[in-house]
Structure formats: structure tokens, C-alpha cells
Design a protein around this motif. Structure first.
Motif, PDB file in Angstrom:
ATOM      1  N   SER A  90      -2.858 -18.106 -10.805  1.00  0.00           N
ATOM      2  CA  SER A  90      -1.906 -18.528 -10.261  1.00  0.00           C
ATOM      3  C   SER A  90      -2.036 -20.461 -10.425  1.00  0.00           C
ATOM      4  CB  SER A  90      -1.394 -18.011  -8.811  1.00  0.00           C
ATOM      5  OG  SER A  90      -2.175 -17.394  -8.890  1.00  0.00           O
TER       6      SER A  90
ATOM      7  N   PHE B   1      -1.136  -5.837   9.884  1.00  0.00           N
ATOM      8  CA  PHE B   1      -1.613  -5.119   9.242  1.00  0.00           C
ATOM      9  C   PHE B   1      -2.955  -3.957   9.122  1.00  0.00           C
ATOM     10  CE2 PHE B   1      -0.346  -6.432   4.561  1.00  0.00           C
ATOM     11  CZ  PHE B   1       0.966  -5.838   4.604  1.00  0.00           C
TER      12      PHE B   1
ATOM     13  N   LEU C  64       0.227 -22.239  -0.189  1.00  0.00           N
ATOM     14  CA  LEU C  64       0.014 -22.579  -1.051  1.00  0.00           C
ATOM     15  C   LEU C  64       0.788 -22.731  -2.836  1.00  0.00           C
ATOM     16  CD1 LEU C  64      -3.684 -21.288  -1.123  1.00  0.00           C
ATOM     17  CD2 LEU C  64      -3.226 -23.623  -1.264  1.00  0.00           C
ATOM     18  N   LEU C  65       0.854 -21.801  -3.256  1.00  0.00           N
ATOM     19  CA  LEU C  65       2.050 -21.573  -4.208  1.00  0.00           C
ATOM     20  C   LEU C  65       3.269 -22.265  -4.592  1.00  0.00           C
ATOM     21  CD1 LEU C  65       1.234 -17.623  -4.762  1.00  0.00           C
ATOM     22  CD2 LEU C  65       0.545 -19.339  -6.000  1.00  0.00           C
TER      23      LEU C  65
ATOM     24  N   ALA D 199      -2.042  -8.080  -7.808  1.00  0.00           N
ATOM     25  CA  ALA D 199      -3.245  -8.228  -7.092  1.00  0.00           C
ATOM     26  C   ALA D 199      -4.724  -7.236  -7.210  1.00  0.00           C
ATOM     27  CB  ALA D 199      -2.875  -6.970  -5.277  1.00  0.00           C
ATOM     28  N   SER D 200      -5.333  -7.581  -7.379  1.00  0.00           N
ATOM     29  CA  SER D 200      -6.910  -7.397  -8.443  1.00  0.00           C
ATOM     30  C   SER D 200      -7.398  -6.589  -7.307  1.00  0.00           C
ATOM     31  CB  SER D 200      -7.795  -8.050  -8.047  1.00  0.00           C
ATOM     32  OG  SER D 200      -7.495  -9.922  -8.643  1.00  0.00           O
TER      33      SER D 200
ATOM     34  N   PRO E  32       1.766  -8.346  -4.460  1.00  0.00           N
ATOM     35  CA  PRO E  32       0.366  -7.581  -3.389  1.00  0.00           C
ATOM     36  C   PRO E  32      -0.359  -6.428  -3.495  1.00  0.00           C
ATOM     37  CG  PRO E  32       2.607  -7.329  -2.533  1.00  0.00           C
ATOM     38  CD  PRO E  32       2.683  -7.446  -3.684  1.00  0.00           C
TER      39      PRO E  32
ATOM     40  N   ASN F 209      -0.325  -3.732  -2.028  1.00  0.00           N
ATOM     41  CA  ASN F 209       0.022  -2.939  -0.977  1.00  0.00           C
ATOM     42  C   ASN F 209       1.260  -1.786  -1.266  1.00  0.00           C
ATOM     43  OD1 ASN F 209       1.891  -4.387  -0.063  1.00  0.00           O
ATOM     44  ND2 ASN F 209       2.789  -4.583   1.855  1.00  0.00           N
TER      45      ASN F 209
ATOM     46  N   LYS G 209       1.262 -11.040 -12.048  1.00  0.00           N
ATOM     47  CA  LYS G 209      -0.193 -10.746 -12.292  1.00  0.00           C
ATOM     48  C   LYS G 209      -0.037 -10.559 -10.877  1.00  0.00           C
ATOM     49  CE  LYS G 209      -2.917 -12.325  -9.418  1.00  0.00           C
ATOM     50  NZ  LYS G 209      -3.572 -11.454  -8.961  1.00  0.00           N
TER      51      LYS G 209
ATOM     52  N   PHE H 220      16.448  -7.312   0.878  1.00  0.00           N
ATOM     53  CA  PHE H 220      15.555  -7.277   1.174  1.00  0.00           C
ATOM     54  C   PHE H 220      15.029  -8.851   1.109  1.00  0.00           C
ATOM     55  CE2 PHE H 220      11.218  -7.004   1.603  1.00  0.00           C
ATOM     56  CZ  PHE H 220      11.082  -5.611   2.781  1.00  0.00           C
TER      57      PHE H 220
ATOM     58  N   ALA I 114      -7.394 -15.099  -9.006  1.00  0.00           N
ATOM     59  CA  ALA I 114      -5.901 -14.574  -8.592  1.00  0.00           C
ATOM     60  C   ALA I 114      -5.953 -16.935  -8.082  1.00  0.00           C
ATOM     61  CB  ALA I 114      -5.711 -14.559  -7.104  1.00  0.00           C
TER      62      ALA I 114
ATOM     63  N   VAL J 230      -0.882 -17.529   1.259  1.00  0.00           N
ATOM     64  CA  VAL J 230      -0.694 -18.162   0.026  1.00  0.00           C
ATOM     65  C   VAL J 230       1.001 -18.050  -0.478  1.00  0.00           C
ATOM     66  CG1 VAL J 230      -1.253 -16.379  -2.334  1.00  0.00           C
ATOM     67  CG2 VAL J 230      -2.573 -16.455  -0.465  1.00  0.00           C
TER      68      VAL J 230
ATOM     69  N   GLY K 125       4.935 -12.613   4.602  1.00  0.00           N
ATOM     70  CA  GLY K 125       4.379 -11.756   5.632  1.00  0.00           C
ATOM     71  C   GLY K 125       5.893 -10.867   6.628  1.00  0.00           C
TER      72      GLY K 125
HETATM   73  N1  LIG Z   1       8.610  -9.250   2.199  1.00  0.00           N
HETATM   74  C1  LIG Z   1       7.703  -8.430   1.727  1.00  0.00           C
HETATM   75  O1  LIG Z   1       8.598  -7.983   0.564  1.00  0.00           O
HETATM   76  C2  LIG Z   1       6.262  -7.833   1.461  1.00  0.00           C
HETATM   77  C3  LIG Z   1       5.916  -6.837   0.677  1.00  0.00           C
HETATM   78  C4  LIG Z   1       5.205  -6.241  -0.032  1.00  0.00           C
HETATM   79  C5  LIG Z   1       3.831  -7.770   1.212  1.00  0.00           C
HETATM   80  N2  LIG Z   1       4.050  -8.463   1.543  1.00  0.00           N
HETATM   81  C6  LIG Z   1       2.981  -9.483   2.493  1.00  0.00           C
HETATM   82  O2  LIG Z   1       1.338  -9.634   1.836  1.00  0.00           O
HETATM   83  C7  LIG Z   1       1.007  -9.313   2.218  1.00  0.00           C
HETATM   84  C8  LIG Z   1      -0.202  -7.982   1.678  1.00  0.00           C
HETATM   85  O3  LIG Z   1      -0.832  -8.301   0.350  1.00  0.00           O
HETATM   86  P1  LIG Z   1      -1.875  -8.985  -0.144  1.00  0.00           P
HETATM   87  O4  LIG Z   1      -3.266  -9.080   0.831  1.00  0.00           O
HETATM   88  O5  LIG Z   1      -1.975  -8.786  -1.137  1.00  0.00           O
HETATM   89  O6  LIG Z   1      -0.865 -10.315   0.213  1.00  0.00           O
HETATM   90  P2  LIG Z   1      -1.969 -11.997  -0.702  1.00  0.00           P
HETATM   91  O7  LIG Z   1      -1.035 -13.233   0.272  1.00  0.00           O
HETATM   92  O8  LIG Z   1      -3.324 -11.972  -0.392  1.00  0.00           O
HETATM   93  O9  LIG Z   1      -1.735 -12.046  -2.247  1.00  0.00           O
HETATM   94  C9  LIG Z   1      -0.606 -11.130  -2.808  1.00  0.00           C
HETATM   95  C10 LIG Z   1      -1.474 -11.971  -4.061  1.00  0.00           C
HETATM   96  O10 LIG Z   1      -1.343 -12.993  -4.419  1.00  0.00           O
HETATM   97  C11 LIG Z   1      -2.631 -13.467  -4.899  1.00  0.00           C
HETATM   98  N3  LIG Z   1      -3.612 -14.239  -4.743  1.00  0.00           N
HETATM   99  C12 LIG Z   1      -4.293 -14.067  -3.654  1.00  0.00           C
HETATM  100  N4  LIG Z   1      -4.713 -15.434  -2.803  1.00  0.00           N
HETATM  101  C13 LIG Z   1      -4.252 -16.667  -4.061  1.00  0.00           C
HETATM  102  C14 LIG Z   1      -4.370 -17.636  -4.084  1.00  0.00           C
HETATM  103  N5  LIG Z   1      -5.401 -17.983  -3.371  1.00  0.00           N
HETATM  104  N6  LIG Z   1      -3.645 -18.710  -5.369  1.00  0.00           N
HETATM  105  C15 LIG Z   1      -3.123 -18.061  -5.557  1.00  0.00           C
HETATM  106  N7  LIG Z   1      -2.748 -16.208  -5.920  1.00  0.00           N
HETATM  107  C16 LIG Z   1      -3.476 -15.510  -5.120  1.00  0.00           C
HETATM  108  C17 LIG Z   1      -3.241 -12.163  -5.076  1.00  0.00           C
HETATM  109  O11 LIG Z   1      -3.467 -11.741  -6.406  1.00  0.00           O
HETATM  110  C18 LIG Z   1      -2.563 -10.980  -4.945  1.00  0.00           C
HETATM  111  O12 LIG Z   1      -1.768 -10.796  -6.546  1.00  0.00           O
HETATM  112  C19 LIG Z   1       0.950  -9.373   3.569  1.00  0.00           C
HETATM  113  O13 LIG Z   1       1.289 -10.185   4.460  1.00  0.00           O
HETATM  114  C20 LIG Z   1       2.546  -8.713   3.459  1.00  0.00           C
HETATM  115  O14 LIG Z   1       3.308  -9.047   4.325  1.00  0.00           O
HETATM  116  C21 LIG Z   1       5.993  -8.978   1.965  1.00  0.00           C
END
Ligand SMILES: NC(=O)c1ccc[n+]([C@@H]2O[C@H](COP(=O)([O-])OP(=O)(O)OC[C@H]3O[C@@H](n4cnc5c(N)ncnc54)[C@H](O)[C@@H]3O)[C@@H](O)[C@H]2O)c1
Ligand SMILES: N[C@@H](CC=O)C(=O)O
Length: 493
Positions: free
Chosen positions: A221, A392, A244-245, A186-187, A159, A161, A184, A456, A217, A241, A261
Motif C-alpha cells: 500500500s 464484526f 492511514l491510507l 486481502a491476503s 477486504p 469479507n 490489492k 453505496f 499489506a 486502515v 466500517g
Molecule cells: N463500507 C463498505 O463498503 C465496506 C465493505 C466491506 C468491508 N468493509 C469494512 O472492512 C473491514 C473488514 O475488512 P478487513 O479486516 O479486511 O479490513 P482491513 O482494513 O484490515 O483490510 C482491508 C485491506 O487493507 C489491507 N491492509 C491491512 N492493514 C493495512 C495497512 N496497515 N496498510 C495498508 N493496507 C492494509 C488488507 O490487506 C486488506 O487488503 C470492516 O471494517 C468492514 O466494515 C466496509
């Protein structure tokens, strides 16, 4: 001034994917701009790879795998330690890249570089301890045991963040175990990942072992999930997501690790100093502008100290400075994009429309379109989005409770189960909450809970598997059982 001019080492700013040790452009000529969320300035462009190019990364990893797995663990350890040293030596540049693309204040970005490097050091050493077992034999004249072997090519999807540490926590474990990786990122935040690739190359990590693919993405993916040669998928991101994966990996029956999340409760007992607890709650809520999976989303305060707690929380919150993370004295940077700001506003409006009280949070003070001033809501109830969703954003919601059983029920009233915070000094209450809370991680009287030695991860819809600690490397190892028969008396017992 371009991003590279802000770095001591401009070669850390890369605008290409990294496959098989080569900086690669898109065969289809597609590219996307990457924008500084604080200013709207375009920082650079990244290629949108074609599906065939993503498969090319899998080809490269497949070719590189035999030599990497054949290295001794201490040889892989040396390369990882060299990578760690380069991360530390280039901390300032890496932090600058991160603040510009992600928005977090520079001191936080420096902290993340150190946090990310700490996983590389940890797994460099853990790689030397992937012990198998000797099994007392139930078969005559046989010796039984297990060997740990690398699972194979691992796809790592991360992600925005935590653009650096979420990669190293996975990649260092996989590389130490002997697996090649395809990252891969995040963009929104690709440049931290590409700087990591540049430093991995300098550290002597061979071509094809650490690859970074970029692009749409869902498209990228899909290729990685469908590929039978990719044996493991480790994803950090949203629960939406992640689901989905998980589905997409079913056909090729991959090893799947999911860090999803959170919706952390922050429980304040009746016996604590409300001011001390309020300072801790502010720290647990507003890191990375609330865009943190560990953010204290639901602050549950015992009714006997509720009002005093709210007053101290509001006072501390008012002292937070919102602004561009490159400027000194800033506590909260921007949100990642305008959709995040819209979602935060909607969550606040929903809460107010359902009866919450807005104690503080004047959005007219926001220093730019992607900024959101910290908000404090009281009287939050389970009907509200601020309770149900992973927020968030810098929106704090406080709810009063009357006894321990009630607060356990409230805290568990969510689909998430990543982390929970408990503030109390009563040992019986601590134990009761620790056992009653349905969370993968519970932190008592401490905001800081993470770091390389800990497992973790979450329960319920917060994920599958653990990262870091002793467990983290297991996600990238297979257990091979052996039975050596026909040994006669040499088999021993
Ligand atoms: N549990 C943990 O350790 C942890 C740590 C950091 C962030 N997070 C979670 O990450 C989220 C925030 O990050 P985000 O907005 O980048 O999450 P996101 O799920 O939107 O994206 C995460 C990754 O998935 C890719 N992605 C997005 N849509 C996709 C799709 N339809 N198919 C395949 N890949 C796709 C994104 O490009 C990115 O690389 C929050 O829910 C946060 O809680 C969890
Ligand atoms: N703060 C978390 C990342 C969640 O967003 C961590 O320490 O891993």
C-alpha cells in the motif's frame, strides 16, 4: 484433495500475482500460506511481491492506459459484458473458491458472485453515459463545456469479507471509465481476486489493464499510495486502515474513495409486529457471521415491545446452524481467523462485566477453533464495546428506548455513519428518523438495501465517496472544462 480438484475448471485456481497479463512469482522468493478458516487446512500459497514488482504493475498499467482509454465506450462495454458472462458461467467454481478461503456458506458465496457480476453489467452500461455538459457562455464569441476523461491508474485495496464483489464494484467502474486498475486483495482471500483476473483475461481485457498484486499489506500500500502515477485510490476496509491510507495519499494528492466500517443501528418502532421485526433483525445481524459492514450492530427496540421482541429474536437465533460453509444447511460459517474469535469473546466479556445480560450464546457448542456461536445480549449501553466498536462477529446487542428523539440520539452516538435500519409503519416517524439519522444509507422496513443502482457509502468516519449507482463511475472520471474562444457568431448562445 487440493482446491483445484474441487473446481470444474482448475485453471481458475491461481497461486501467482497477475501483472501485465503474466502470472508472476515473487522476485525475493517470499510466499505466504492461505488457510481455510473452517478447517485450518492450507489451501495454497501466494507470492509476497517486492516493492519493485509493485512498481512494475504501475509501469504495466501506464503502458496499457493509452490504448484502453482510446477505445470507444461501447467497445469497453463489450469486454465488460464478456467478463460478466464468464463470472456467471463459472459461478459454481467462484463460489467454491470463496467459501473455502473466506468461510461463508456456499449459497451466500453464490449470491456474492451474482452480486459481483451485477456491478460489472451495471458499469458496462454506465460507461456509455459519461456525459459532459454544454455551458451557456458568459464570454463573447466562445463555446463552453465539459468533457469527462478517465482519471488514470487506479489502485483498489479490498477486504476479505466480500472477496469478489468489493473488487468488481470498484474495478468495473474504473475499467468502464477507461482507467487501468491495480488490485490489492486481502491476503486472507486472494484466490477470488486471482480467479477474477483469469476471467478478465479470457474476456479480452488487455494485459496491464487489470493487475493483481499480492504481498505485505502495509508495504504494498505504501508503494501504491506514494506513486505519483497512481491517480486514484479506492479502499474498502476498516476505518483504522482507511485513515492511514488517506494520510499516505496526501503527498501525491490522489483522488481517494473510502468505504469503511459501519456500526448500524436497527430501530424497531412501537407499532410493528415484534416477531416480524425480530426475523428481520436476525437476518440483518448474522449475514457473513456478522462480518458485514451493514450488520445490525445496535438493535434499539421500543420499550413497549422489547420483551416480546427479545423472545422472538432468541427463538430465531437458536435455529441458526453454525458450521463449515461447504456443508448444506449451514447458516453461519467460521470467523476469518482466531484473532476475530478472541475479539468477539472480549466484546462479550466486556458487555457482561458492565451489566449486560447474556440471553444466549454457549461457546462450548462451537464446532471448531474459528467458530463463534451467535450471542444475544440485552441491556446494552453506550459504555460497552459492543456499542462503540464495529463488532464484526455474531454478537447481537439489544437496548430499549422510550421515544423517537431518544432513539435518534442513541443511533447517532457513534463515529460511524454507514447504514441504518428502521422498522415502523408510521409515516411521520419514518420521515423523522430518515431525516434525523446521520447515515449514508437508511433502509426502512427492508433488510436488503444494496445492489448496483444505489449510491453505496457512508458519512462521518464510515468513508468518502460513493460506489455503485450513477455516482460510482464519477470516482474514476475527471471533468475537463473547455472554452472555445474566437468563434464569432458561430459560437451560438
Ligand atoms: N463500507 C463498505 O463498503 C465496506 C465493505 C466491506 C468491508 N468493509 C469494512 O472492512 C473491514 C473488514 O475488512 P478487513 O479486516 O479486511 O479490513 P482491513 O482494513 O484490515 O483490510 C482491508 C485491506 O487493507 C489491507 N491492509 C491491512 N492493514 C493495512 C495497512 N496497515 N496498510 C495498508 N493496507 C492494509 C488488507 O490487506 C486488506 O487488503 C470492516 O471494517 C468492514 O466494515 C466496509
Ligand atoms: N454487504 C456489503 C459489504 C459490507 O461488508 C455490501 O453489500 O456491499
Amino acid at each position: 484433495m487440493t482446491l483445484s480438484n474441487k473446481l470444474s475448471d482448475p485453471r481458475l485456481f491461481r497461486q501467482h500475482a497477475y501483472i501485465d497479463g503474466k502470472w508472476t512469482y515473487s522476485d525475493g522468493g517470499r510466499e505466504e500460506a492461505v488457510v481455510n478458516p473452517a478447517t485450518g487446512e492450507v489451501l495454497g500459497h501466494i507470492p509476497w511481491l517486492e516493492a519493485e514488482q509493485v512498481r512494475g504493475a504501475v509501469d504495466a498499467a501506464e503502458r496499457a492506459f493509452p490504448a484502453w482509454r482510446a477505445l470507444r465506450a461501447d467497445e469497453r462495454c463489450e469486454r465488460l459484458l464478456a467478463w460478466n458472462e464468464l463470472l456467471q458461467a463459472n459461478r459454481e467454481d467462484l463460489a467454491t473458491i470463496m467459501t473455502l478461503e473466506q468461510g461463508k456458506p456456499l449459497p451466500d458465496a453464490r449470491g456474492e458472485v451474482e452480486y459481483g457480476a451485477s456491478f460489472v453489467r451495471w458499469f458496462a452500461e454506465e460507461g456509455k453515459r459519461t456525459f459532459g455538459e454544454t455551458i451557456p457562455s458568459h464570454i463573447p464569441n466562445a463555446a463552453l463545456g465539459t468533457i469527462k476523461e478517465p482519471v488514470g491508474i487506479a489502485a483498489l485495496i479490498t477486504p476479505w469479507n466480500f472477496p469478489l464483489a468489493m473488487i468488481t464494484r470498484k474495478a468495473a467502474a474504473a475499467l468502464a471509465a477507461g482507467c487501468p486498475v491495480i488490485v490489492k486483495p486481502a491476503s486472507e482471500t486472494p484466490f477470488s481476486a486471482l480467479a477474477l483476473a483469469e476471467l478478465a483475461e479470457r474476456a479480452g481485457i488487455p494485459a496491464g489493464i487489470f493487475n493483481v498484486v499480492l504481498g505485505d499489506a502495509p508495504e504494498v500500500s505504501k508503494v501504491l499510495c506514494a506513486e505519483e502515477r497512481v491517480m486514484a485510490l479506492s479502499f474498502t476496509g476498516s476505518t483504522r486502515v482507511g485513515r492511514l491510507l488517506l494520510e499516505q495519499c496526501a503527498n501525491s494528492v490522489k483522488r481517494v474513495s473510502l468505504e469503511l466500517g459501519g456500526n448500524a443501528p436497527f430501530i424497531v418502532g412501537p407499532d410493528v409486529d415484534p416477531k416480524e421485526a425480530a426475523l428481520a433483525a436476525v437476518a440483518a445481524k448474522f449475514q457473513t457471521s456478522g462480518q458485514d459492514c451493514l450488520a445490525a450492530d445496535r438493535i434499539l427496540v421500543h420499550e413497549s415491545i422489547h420483551d416480546e421482541f427479545v423472545e422472538c429474536f432468541a427463538e430465531r437465533m437458536a435455529a441458526l446452524t453454525v458450521g463449515n460453509g461447504m456443508e448444506s444447511e449451514v447458516d453461519l460459517g467460521p470467523l476469518i481467523h482466531s484473532q476475530a474469535v478472541d475479539k468477539a469473546s472480549q466484546i462479550v466479556d466486556d458487555a457482561i462485566s458492565k451489566g449486560a445480560t447474556l440471553v444466549a450464546g454457549d461457546q462450548s457448542q462451537a464446532p471448531g477453533p474459528n467458530f463463534f456461536m451467535p450471542v444475544l445480549l440485552t441491556g446494552v449501553t453506550p459504555k460497552m464495546q459492543v456499542w462503540r466498536d464495529e463488532c464484526f462477529a455474531p454478537v447481537a446487542g439489544i437496548t430499549a428506548y422510550s421515544d423517537d428523539d431518544e432513539v435518534i440520539e442513541m443511533a447517532n452516538d457513534t463515529e460511524y455513519g454507514l447504514a441504518a435500519y428502521v422498522y415502523t409503519h408510521d409515516i411521520r416517524r419514518i420521515w423523522k428518523l430518515l431525516r434525523g439519522l446521520e447515515y449514508g444509507m437508511v433502509s426502512v422496513n427492508s433488510v436488503k438495501m444494496t445492489g448496483p443502482p444505489i449510491p453505496f457509502g457512508g458519512v462521518k468516519q464510515s468513508g468518502l465517496g460513493r460506489e455503485g449507482g450513477v455516482a460510482g463511475i464519477e470516482e474514476y472520471l475527471e471533468t475537463k472544462y473547455y472554452c472555445l474562444g474566437g468563434l464569432g457568431s458561430a459560437s451560438g448562445s
